[in-house]
Scaffold this motif. Structure first.
Motif, PDB file in Angstrom:
ATOM      1  N   TRP A 133       0.798  -1.228   0.000  1.00 48.62           N
ATOM      2  CA  TRP A 133       0.000   0.000   0.000  1.00 48.62           C
ATOM      3  C   TRP A 133       0.833   1.282   0.000  1.00 48.62           C
ATOM      4  O   TRP A 133       0.284   2.369  -0.048  1.00 48.62           O
ATOM      5  CB  TRP A 133      -1.018   0.007   1.154  1.00 48.62           C
ATOM      6  CG  TRP A 133      -0.477  -0.016   2.540  1.00 48.62           C
ATOM      7  CD1 TRP A 133      -0.115   1.049   3.298  1.00 48.62           C
ATOM      8  CD2 TRP A 133      -0.259  -1.171   3.346  1.00 48.62           C
ATOM      9  NE1 TRP A 133       0.326   0.633   4.516  1.00 48.62           N
ATOM     10  CE2 TRP A 133       0.254  -0.724   4.588  1.00 48.62           C
ATOM     11  CE3 TRP A 133      -0.440  -2.544   3.157  1.00 48.62           C
ATOM     12  CZ2 TRP A 133       0.577  -1.590   5.619  1.00 48.62           C
ATOM     13  CZ3 TRP A 133      -0.124  -3.417   4.185  1.00 48.62           C
ATOM     14  CH2 TRP A 133       0.390  -2.931   5.399  1.00 48.62           C
ATOM     15  N   ILE A 134       2.178   1.154   0.042  1.00 48.89           N
ATOM     16  CA  ILE A 134       2.985   2.338  -0.232  1.00 48.89           C
ATOM     17  C   ILE A 134       3.641   2.200  -1.601  1.00 48.89           C
ATOM     18  O   ILE A 134       4.568   2.934  -1.939  1.00 48.89           O
ATOM     19  CB  ILE A 134       4.024   2.646   0.863  1.00 48.89           C
ATOM     20  CG1 ILE A 134       5.015   1.482   1.032  1.00 48.89           C
ATOM     21  CG2 ILE A 134       3.353   2.998   2.170  1.00 48.89           C
ATOM     22  CD1 ILE A 134       6.184   1.845   1.965  1.00 48.89           C
ATOM     23  N   GLY A 135       3.162   1.263  -2.354  1.00 49.25           N
ATOM     24  CA  GLY A 135       3.578   1.159  -3.746  1.00 49.25           C
ATOM     25  C   GLY A 135       4.626   0.111  -4.024  1.00 49.25           C
ATOM     26  O   GLY A 135       5.122   0.007  -5.145  1.00 49.25           O
ATOM     27  N   HIS A 136       4.995  -0.665  -3.029  1.00 52.71           N
ATOM     28  CA  HIS A 136       6.024  -1.677  -3.282  1.00 52.71           C
ATOM     29  C   HIS A 136       5.471  -2.842  -4.098  1.00 52.71           C
ATOM     30  O   HIS A 136       4.321  -3.250  -3.962  1.00 52.71           O
ATOM     31  CB  HIS A 136       6.598  -2.198  -1.969  1.00 52.71           C
ATOM     32  CG  HIS A 136       7.783  -1.401  -1.502  1.00 52.71           C
ATOM     33  ND1 HIS A 136       8.958  -1.313  -2.248  1.00 52.71           N
ATOM     34  CD2 HIS A 136       7.996  -0.659  -0.397  1.00 52.71           C
ATOM     35  CE1 HIS A 136       9.818  -0.543  -1.589  1.00 52.71           C
ATOM     36  NE2 HIS A 136       9.250  -0.126  -0.475  1.00 52.71           N
ATOM     37  N   ASN A 137       6.346  -3.350  -4.951  1.00 47.70           N
ATOM     38  CA  ASN A 137       6.036  -4.549  -5.722  1.00 47.70           C
ATOM     39  C   ASN A 137       7.349  -5.291  -5.930  1.00 47.70           C
ATOM     40  O   ASN A 137       8.406  -4.861  -5.442  1.00 47.70           O
ATOM     41  CB  ASN A 137       5.390  -4.174  -7.062  1.00 47.70           C
ATOM     42  CG  ASN A 137       6.195  -3.116  -7.797  1.00 47.70           C
ATOM     43  OD1 ASN A 137       7.426  -3.199  -7.886  1.00 47.70           O
ATOM     44  ND2 ASN A 137       5.518  -2.112  -8.326  1.00 47.70           N
ATOM     45  N   ASP A 138       7.298  -6.400  -6.650  1.00 46.76           N
ATOM     46  CA  ASP A 138       8.524  -7.187  -6.806  1.00 46.76           C
ATOM     47  C   ASP A 138       9.618  -6.404  -7.551  1.00 46.76           C
ATOM     48  O   ASP A 138      10.804  -6.695  -7.389  1.00 46.76           O
ATOM     49  CB  ASP A 138       8.217  -8.521  -7.481  1.00 46.76           C
ATOM     50  CG  ASP A 138       7.722  -9.563  -6.470  1.00 46.76           C
ATOM     51  OD1 ASP A 138       7.073 -10.544  -6.876  1.00 46.76           O
ATOM     52  OD2 ASP A 138       7.998  -9.379  -5.263  1.00 46.76           O
ATOM     53  N   GLU A 139       9.233  -5.411  -8.338  1.00 43.35           N
ATOM     54  CA  GLU A 139      10.254  -4.624  -9.032  1.00 43.35           C
ATOM     55  C   GLU A 139      11.007  -3.727  -8.052  1.00 43.35           C
ATOM     56  O   GLU A 139      12.248  -3.710  -8.011  1.00 43.35           O
ATOM     57  CB  GLU A 139       9.619  -3.762 -10.132  1.00 43.35           C
ATOM     58  CG  GLU A 139      10.669  -2.973 -10.916  1.00 43.35           C
ATOM     59  CD  GLU A 139      10.092  -1.772 -11.653  1.00 43.35           C
ATOM     60  OE1 GLU A 139       8.848  -1.669 -11.777  1.00 43.35           O
ATOM     61  OE2 GLU A 139      10.897  -0.920 -12.104  1.00 43.35           O
ATOM     62  N   THR A 140      10.257  -2.974  -7.243  1.00 43.20           N
ATOM     63  CA  THR A 140      10.925  -2.069  -6.295  1.00 43.20           C
ATOM     64  C   THR A 140      11.683  -2.866  -5.231  1.00 43.20           C
ATOM     65  O   THR A 140      12.780  -2.475  -4.828  1.00 43.20           O
ATOM     66  CB  THR A 140       9.905  -1.145  -5.606  1.00 43.20           C
ATOM     67  OG1 THR A 140       8.933  -1.946  -4.925  1.00 43.20           O
ATOM     68  CG2 THR A 140       9.207  -0.247  -6.622  1.00 43.20           C
ATOM     69  N   LEU A 141      11.095  -3.987  -4.802  1.00 41.44           N
ATOM     70  CA  LEU A 141      11.789  -4.811  -3.816  1.00 41.44           C
ATOM     71  C   LEU A 141      13.048  -5.422  -4.425  1.00 41.44           C
ATOM     72  O   LEU A 141      14.055  -5.626  -3.743  1.00 41.44           O
ATOM     73  CB  LEU A 141      10.862  -5.912  -3.280  1.00 41.44           C
ATOM     74  CG  LEU A 141       9.647  -5.423  -2.499  1.00 41.44           C
ATOM     75  CD1 LEU A 141       8.796  -6.601  -2.023  1.00 41.44           C
ATOM     76  CD2 LEU A 141      10.069  -4.575  -1.306  1.00 41.44           C
ATOM     77  N   GLY A 142      12.995  -5.699  -5.690  1.00 45.10           N
ATOM     78  CA  GLY A 142      14.161  -6.230  -6.377  1.00 45.10           C
ATOM     79  C   GLY A 142      15.322  -5.239  -6.383  1.00 45.10           C
ATOM     80  O   GLY A 142      16.493  -5.608  -6.229  1.00 45.10           O
ATOM     81  N   ILE A 143      14.996  -3.945  -6.551  1.00 46.34           N
ATOM     82  CA  ILE A 143      16.037  -2.906  -6.512  1.00 46.34           C
ATOM     83  C   ILE A 143      16.679  -2.875  -5.130  1.00 46.34           C
ATOM     84  O   ILE A 143      17.908  -2.854  -4.974  1.00 46.34           O
ATOM     85  CB  ILE A 143      15.439  -1.533  -6.847  1.00 46.34           C
ATOM     86  CG1 ILE A 143      14.885  -1.530  -8.268  1.00 46.34           C
ATOM     87  CG2 ILE A 143      16.470  -0.422  -6.654  1.00 46.34           C
ATOM     88  CD1 ILE A 143      14.024  -0.320  -8.595  1.00 46.34           C
ATOM     89  N   LEU A 144      15.828  -2.904  -4.125  1.00 47.69           N
ATOM     90  CA  LEU A 144      16.343  -2.919  -2.743  1.00 47.69           C
ATOM     91  C   LEU A 144      17.179  -4.168  -2.498  1.00 47.69           C
ATOM     92  O   LEU A 144      18.259  -4.100  -1.908  1.00 47.69           O
ATOM     93  CB  LEU A 144      15.165  -2.916  -1.749  1.00 47.69           C
ATOM     94  CG  LEU A 144      14.744  -1.589  -1.137  1.00 47.69           C
ATOM     95  CD1 LEU A 144      13.606  -1.816  -0.150  1.00 47.69           C
ATOM     96  CD2 LEU A 144      15.913  -0.879  -0.464  1.00 47.69           C
ATOM     97  N   ALA A 145      16.671  -5.307  -2.966  1.00 44.89           N
ATOM     98  CA  ALA A 145      17.356  -6.581  -2.721  1.00 44.89           C
ATOM     99  C   ALA A 145      18.783  -6.557  -3.264  1.00 44.89           C
ATOM    100  O   ALA A 145      19.721  -7.051  -2.641  1.00 44.89           O
ATOM    101  CB  ALA A 145      16.558  -7.729  -3.331  1.00 44.89           C
TER     102      ALA A 145
END
Lengths: 490, 349
Positions: free
Chosen positions: A207-219
């Motif tokens: 709900w703050i906009g995270h998805n597997d793409e943004t989490l992938g960048i963080l990862a």
């Protein structure tokens, strides 16, 4: 349009948000990911660890109990932390690992970071402490055989206007923001290398906009410096421990109680089953929610089913731990060994649930119920070999008696003895084979009040069994509240 | 007749007892007693104090967090107690007084008592510790300007078979039992004299058979050695702090929260208004249910209306207190001073 009072608007907004979050957890697709047992084997083998909140708003706020009444610059606060005292206390808990927060929502980080300083314009010590507390903690813990994991967030230093502007913080989160924030984490990762075994990343909410793409960048940033580093991204508090992202090596598992257990083996959506919750009254707070025995039974049960447990404790500014919590933790490692030994000892009568781990549960299995009339109807009394005692759950008329076998074993028959006067008129018996869902082996109508039922099923190796009562589910109905005098499984 | 399960019987019994207790509180006559302000003035002036459960089932129970994981003979447990550490940490809380349990339901007492030993046949150290922990605590607290009060019970060591037989314990309580039990207390009272300022006596419930007569017998023993000693007898948890016995100098005031306020001024049925509750999640348990500010505001309001507040805290085997609970109490004395000054300034304007 008629004006609505402010509170009504807020209430309506909350009502809209809450079902959305809950619906999201229920509807969330399970990641299509193949488990990698070797990747999390070290973590799993530790069985349990501890978690500490170390934050400017906690250890450096005079109003907070954790601060010893002090409030200084962040740099001075970090300087006061006694690493050896902390590591000694962590060792006393018997924990196999520690999770330590690096920051949360603000600009205060507990180790130097050039990337952050350059991006934001903060001078060393203003936001990132000059002292590398993490490096010192990593060494001190390693000297005591304890692994270090770190806490990070997916929403960054969003509460600090200067850092937020510099990092281009935005909600929904953007790739640009995540790249900036991942780069900050990467500097730490490269510095610490294999001294940091993993990260637990809060605020990774859809709900703050995270998805597997943004989490992938963080990862990518979080794995810098150690490709074996394992990660967990927190989707928020789900109804129970659930799978989330394809980038999870282990489940974040944030919960508010020690109830959820692995239901389908070691992996959930390809991620190692793991739970994190607090021993005190809240995160980082004093109090002890469980007795020594209850905590040991819970951790042992989770371990037996393939999971790992992390326990949040209260940490003081000077590096000491809350003493009452420490006293509860001290015997845990030893008690797990005792339970292991007991599990290897066959029960004299061959009853496979004898010596097992019993629970009084709500019928949705999400709540552990207290026993009726205090210790008179404790859960253990349903498998104590004595037909004159019984286990009865309080608070719910219709409830479930669930027993985890102390050791997985092949079974083919189950007998339930109800207490005279404690029989359900409608109930169902379930078995839980290893790495499979619960299966019904019989649903019964019992208007006559029979107290003995035996059901046979195809032989299979079981983790657990349960008896769920459906009726009566209130007063003035035929039958009485289910009372389990004895459960037998062979 | 349809058979009822044990739990149904017990549930009904519990419900009946609870109902009876609730009705008793509402119907209980207020003692016809003239207040004696001077008698409790020292107590009232302290504004707040702390209460500690020191018992074999807590500090000498390896399963309990307060035991530091140890379980030994009772005598060894009492020997482990660091009185100076305890007194220093109590002083940190700003408490004006301490209530300290001497026993509860069992035969283990934390000071020698030849009356008890002779009655029961226990040797020194088996039930009553050889170390006089109370004498040492009284001295250490006194050096720090803190008064000592003790906890006693109206149902005695009922869970110990040997003591129960020796003291002729029965319920409803008999005057014979209470006289024996009062004599045990009297030995302590004569020994400690004015070093012990009072007693809070639990288990004086009407449903145990206690009456003004039996409580009076207890009172006589508890006053031995110091006629100025003040007493409270606990009727159980009332819906709010209420008057109970003519022998009360202050109300026992056992409550499950810090919420009750004096409604009629300083005295209730002739007894100094006083309440006792716990800071943690339960009696003698860790946790902090109130912030320092919440507690300070509550204590200030109670003392403004003439009352006194006692706060139960965790006490560990080694004499240390729960650190988080100490942190909550540390600023209270000073905060009360600030609230006094602010009230003074407001009234002058």
């Amino acid at each position: 349009m008629k004006k609505a009072p402010l509170f009504a608007l807020i209430a309506a907004l909350c009502a809209a948000l809450i079902p959305t979050a809950a619906t999201s957890a229920q509807e969330r697709a399970v990641p299509d990911k193949t488990p990698d047992p070797a990747r999390t084997e070290n973590f799993r083998s530790k069985r349990y660890g501890v978690f500490f909140h170390y934050l400017n708003g906690v250890q450096n706020s005079a109003e907070s109990l954790n601060s010893d009444g002090k409030e200084t610059s962040w740099d001075e606060c970090v300087d006061e932390f006694d690493v050896e005292r902390f590591a000694d206390a962590a060792a006393e808990t018997g924990a196999g690992y520690v999770f330590f927060t690096m920051m949360q929502q603000s600009q205060h980080l507990c180790a130097p970071n050039d990337t952050f300083d350059k991006l934001t314009g903060y001078a060393p010590g203003e936001a990132c402490s000059k002292r590398d507390l993490i490096a010192e903690i990593a060494d001190a813990l390693a000297a005591r055989g304890i692994d270090l994991y770190l806490y990070w967030t997916g929403d960054g230093p969003s509460r600090d206007p200067k850092a937020a502007a510099a990092l281009k913080a935005a909600f929904p989160v953007t790739a640009e923001y995540m790249h900036n924030w991942a780069n900050v984490a990467a500097e730490y990762g490269r510095r610490y290398g294999d001294k940091v075994k993993g990260w637990w990343i809060d605020g990774s909410y859809s709900w703050i906009g995270h998805n597997d793409e943004t989490l992938g960048i963080l990862a990518e940033g979080l794995r810098a410096g150690n490709p074996d580093r394992i990660l967990a991204f927190n989707p928020g508090v789900d109804p129970r421990v659930m799978a989330y992202s394809i980038h999870d090596d282990f489940t974040a598992g944030e919960q508010e109680k020690f109830v959820s257990v692995p239901e389908n083996g070691r992996f959930l959506g390809g991620a190692q089953w793991h739970i994190l919750t607090f021993l005190g009254n809240w995160w980082g707070a004093p109090g002890v929610k469980l007795t020594k025995k209850e905590l040991a039974q819970y951790v042992w049960t989770v371990n037996r089913l393939g999971g790992v447990v992390t326990i949040d404790m209260m940490l003081y500014r000077d590096g000491s731990l809350e003493r009452s919590q420490l006293e509860v933790m001290k015997p845990l490692r030893g008690r797990l060994a005792e339970l292991d030994a007991a599990a290897e000892t066959p029960s004299p009568d061959g009853n496979l649930v004898s010596g097992g781990i019993p629970f009084l549960r709500s019928n949705d299995l999400l709540r552990t119920l207290p026993p009726s009339c205090f210790e008179l109807h404790e859960a253990r009394l349903g498998i104590d070999g004595d037909l004159s005692t019984s286990a009865v759950g309080a608070e719910n008329w219709a409830w479930t008696y669930l027993v985890y076998l102390k050791k997985r074993a092949e079974a083919k028959t189950l007998t339930v003895h109800f207490s005279p006067g404690g029989w359900a008129t409608e109930f169902e018996i379930f078995i839980k084979p290893v790495d499979a869902d619960w299966q019904s082996v019989g649903r019964f109508d019992n208007p006559e009040g029979n107290t003995l039922f035996t059901v046979d099923f195809a032989p299979q190796t079981l983790d657990a069994v349960r008896v769920t009562a459906y009726k009566p589910d209130g007063p003035d109905q035929p039958g009485t509240q289910m009372a389990i005098a004895e459960l037998e499984v062979y | 007749m349809k058979k009822t399960t044990l739990f149904c019987v017990l549930f009904t019994l519990c419900a009946a007892l609870f109902s009876t207790a609730a009705l008793s509180a509402q119907e209980r006559p207020v003692p016809d007693k003239t207040p004696d302000p001077a008698r409790t003035e020292n107590f009232r002036s302290k504004r707040y104090g702390v209460f500690f459960h020191y018992l074999c089932g807590l500090q000498n129970n390896a399963n309990h967090p307060n035991s530091c994981g140890k379980q030994t003979s009772w005598d060894e447990c009492v020997s482990d107690f660091d009185v100076e550490r305890f007194a220093d940490q109590v002083a940190d809380t700003g408490a004006g007084y301490v209530f300290f349990t001497m026993m509860q339901q069992g035969e283990t007492l934390c000071a020698p008592n030849s009356t008890f030993d002779k009655l029961t046949g226990y040797r020194p150290g088996e039930a009553c510790s050889k170390r006089d922990l109370i004498a040492e605590i009284a001295e250490a607290l006194s050096q720090r300007g803190i008064d000592l009060y003790l906890y006693w019970t109206g149902d005695g060591p009922k869970l110990d078979k040997r003591s129960a037989e020796a003291l002729k314990i029965s319920f409803p309580v008999t005057t014979e039992f209470i006289r024996y039990w009062s004599d045990v207390a009297a030995e302590y009272g004569r020994r400690y004299g004015n070093k012990v300022k009072g007693w809070w006596t639990d288990g004086c419930y009407t449903w145990f058979g206690h009456t003004e007569e039996t409580i009076g017998i207890l009172a006589e023993g508890l006053m031995a050695g110091n006629p100025d000693r003040i007493l409270a007898f606990n009727p159980g948890i009332d819906p709010k702090v209420m008057a109970y016995s003519i022998h009360d100098d202050f109300t026992a005031g056992e409550q499950n929260s810090f919420s009750c306020l004096p409604e009629e001024g300083r005295f209730l049925g002739g007894a100094q208004w006083h309440t006792l509750s716990y800071l943690g999640e339960q009696w003698a348990a860790p946790g902090v249910r109130y912030t320092a500010e919440e507690l300070a505001q509550y204590i200030w309001e109670v003392s403004r209306r003439g009352g006194v507040v006692t706060i139960d805290m965790v006490l560990r085997r080694d004499g240390s207190l729960d650190e988080a609970q100490r942190e909550v109490l540390k600023p209270i004395r000073a905060r009360l001073g600030e609230l006094d000054a602010a009230a003074e300034a407001t009234s002058e304007n």
